[in-house]
Design an enzyme around this catalytic site. Structure first.
Site, short mmCIF file in Angstrom:
data_model
loop_
_atom_site.label_atom_id
_atom_site.label_comp_id
_atom_site.label_asym_id
_atom_site.label_seq_id
_atom_site.Cartn_x
_atom_site.Cartn_y
_atom_site.Cartn_z
N ASP A 19 0.82 -1.21 0.00
CA ASP A 19 0.00 0.00 0.00
C ASP A 19 0.86 1.26 0.00
OD1 ASP A 19 -2.49 -1.40 0.10
OD2 ASP A 19 -2.20 -1.72 2.25
N ARG B 53 -1.33 1.09 16.70
CA ARG B 53 -1.76 2.21 15.87
C ARG B 53 -1.87 3.54 16.62
NH1 ARG B 53 0.30 -0.65 12.19
NH2 ARG B 53 -1.08 -1.72 10.73
N ASP C 104 -7.94 -0.17 10.95
CA ASP C 104 -6.78 0.69 11.18
C ASP C 104 -7.03 2.14 10.79
OD1 ASP C 104 -5.17 -1.15 12.38
OD2 ASP C 104 -4.12 -1.74 10.55
N SER D 51 -2.02 -10.04 3.18
CA SER D 51 -1.92 -8.76 3.89
C SER D 51 -1.41 -9.07 5.29
CB SER D 51 -3.28 -8.08 3.96
OG SER D 51 -3.20 -6.88 4.71
#
Length: 410
Positions: free
Chosen positions: A17, A98, A127, A179
């Protein structure tokens, strides 16, 4: 994308990404300056070569922020002390990383005078919420760019197409396109064959598991570990004092070698859908088990039971990205008060994916062998239990008596 953006701070991992986001930002925001920020939360070799890659794809600079110590002490330990587990399985490895990363992004964005912060989270995931709530907590007016919510790319295959068209090197192929999220605490796997819950994960396939082996491949002899806790925090392993980062790393090594901490989960995402993933958390699984074992003997019944309820809410808050909220802080204050006597040693046997209790001691233990014994004792009068049962069972007895009377009238 009509907004005038001159400088963007990008949460950068070098994965699929974020690798394509740098050129995409420059194409779509009038060749804006992109400052990449890689948060070092213990992903190890994934950080190698990032600076060269980030600059080659258009970033003006790369920050590598070493957050490992804060990650363990300020996020992992409070969550461990709370006993917080999301939906009985997930040890929150991505979730509590995060907020920490988001906070650091804001600090760098302010120092750099950036106009916006960008992340590579999809519009389907959790996220995006976790990052953006952390950004809002420290920079409520900061612009946020989320390419997955605005660009024309619709799949990871199309991302690879974009990367190939722009000569962006990738570490994955279309065949290994899981992922993944890796940090000191865990490794997650999502996508590809895992999207169908009917498929058994390929645990024994070379390269699938990265933090350890499957239980079938684990040694035939058990391994023993003894963990010493001080006020609910693990501080020594087999008699050797370790800092938090080294503690987690060492237990990951030992647990992984014995097939510990592999979880296959279909979880309820915050955004409303169910999602299937495989998590590797060998050290975390050991620490959660050990901490709970110690609390069994150190906490009174009412506190132990109520804390289990708090743990569920605490896990939801962490999962939902609500770390920087008054409720999470208040629950942490409650948990801290429960941990004042959670000190002692827990011995565990690790064998082919199993964590087996092998002994627990504490100077604050509430267990009294003289009272609990089946042998003769002089501290417990068993005759006292009759009166206790009569009073404790009075509501049951009264209800039964009333039912009998009502039945007689019919």
């Amino acid at each position: 994308m009509e907004q005038k953006i001159k400088k963007v701070v990008l949460a950068y991992s070098g994965g699929l990404d974020t690798s394509i986001i740098i050129p995409w930002l420059k194409e779509n925001y009038d060749n804006c300056e992109v400052i990449a920020v890689a948060a070092d939360v213990g992903q190890g070799s994934e950080l190698s070569g990032l600076e060269e890659k980030a600059k080659k794809t258009g970033a003006s600079k790369l920050y590598i922020a070493d957050l490992k110590k804060s990650f363990v002490e300020d996020y992992i330990w409070p969550t461990l002390q709370a006993g917080a587990v999301y939906e009985n399985k997930y040890l929150l490895g991505t979730s509590f990383a995060r907020p920490l990363i988001g906070k650091r992004l804001v600090e760098i964005a302010k120092a750099e005078g950036a106009d916006a912060i960008c992340h590579g989270c999809t519009g389907k995931g959790n996220d995006q919420v976790r990052f953006e709530l952390a950004i809002k907590a420290f920079a409520p007016d900061m612009k946020i760019i989320a390419p997955w919510r605005v660009w024309d790319i619709k799949s990871r295959d199309e991302e690879i197409d974009y990367a190939e068209a722009h000569n962006i090197p990738l570490k994955i192929t279309r065949e290994t396109n899981y992922s993944k999220d890796k940090n000191l605490w865990h490794l997650s796997h999502e996508g590809m064959d895992l999207e169908d819950p009917a498929n058994e994960p390929q645990y024994n396939k070379e390269g699938f598991l990265e933090l350890g082996v499957s239980p079938e491949q684990a040694p035939d002899e058990p391994a023993y570990v003894t963990i010493h806790f001080e006020k609910g925090i693990p501080v020594a392993l087999d008699g050797q004092k370790l800092c938090g980062v080294d503690m987690v790393a060492k237990l990951n090594e030992i647990g992984g070698a014995n097939g510990i901490g592999i979880a296959d989960i279909v979880e309820n995402r915050l955004v409303g859908m169910k999602s299937r993933g495989v998590y590797e958390t060998p050290g975390g699984a050991i620490l959660y088990h050990a901490h709970n074992k110690l609390e069994e003997i150190c906490l009174d019944k009412s506190t132990y039971h109520y804390k289990q309820q708090v743990a569920i809410k605490f896990a939801e808050l962490v999962y939902d990205g609500l770390w920087f909220t008054p409720l999470r802080e208040a629950l942490t204050a409650f948990v801290d008060s429960t941990q004042q006597t959670v000190t002692g040693d827990v011995k565990l046997k690790l064998y082919k994916g199993n964590i087996i209790d092998a002994g627990v001691t504490s100077p604050y233990s509430l267990y009294d062998e003289d009272i609990a014994t089946f042998s003769e004792d002089e501290v417990y009068n068993q005759a006292d239990s009759a009166g206790f049962i009569n009073l404790f069972g009075l509501p049951v007895k009264v209800q039964a008596m009333k039912k009998q009377k009502w039945a007689e009238k019919e």
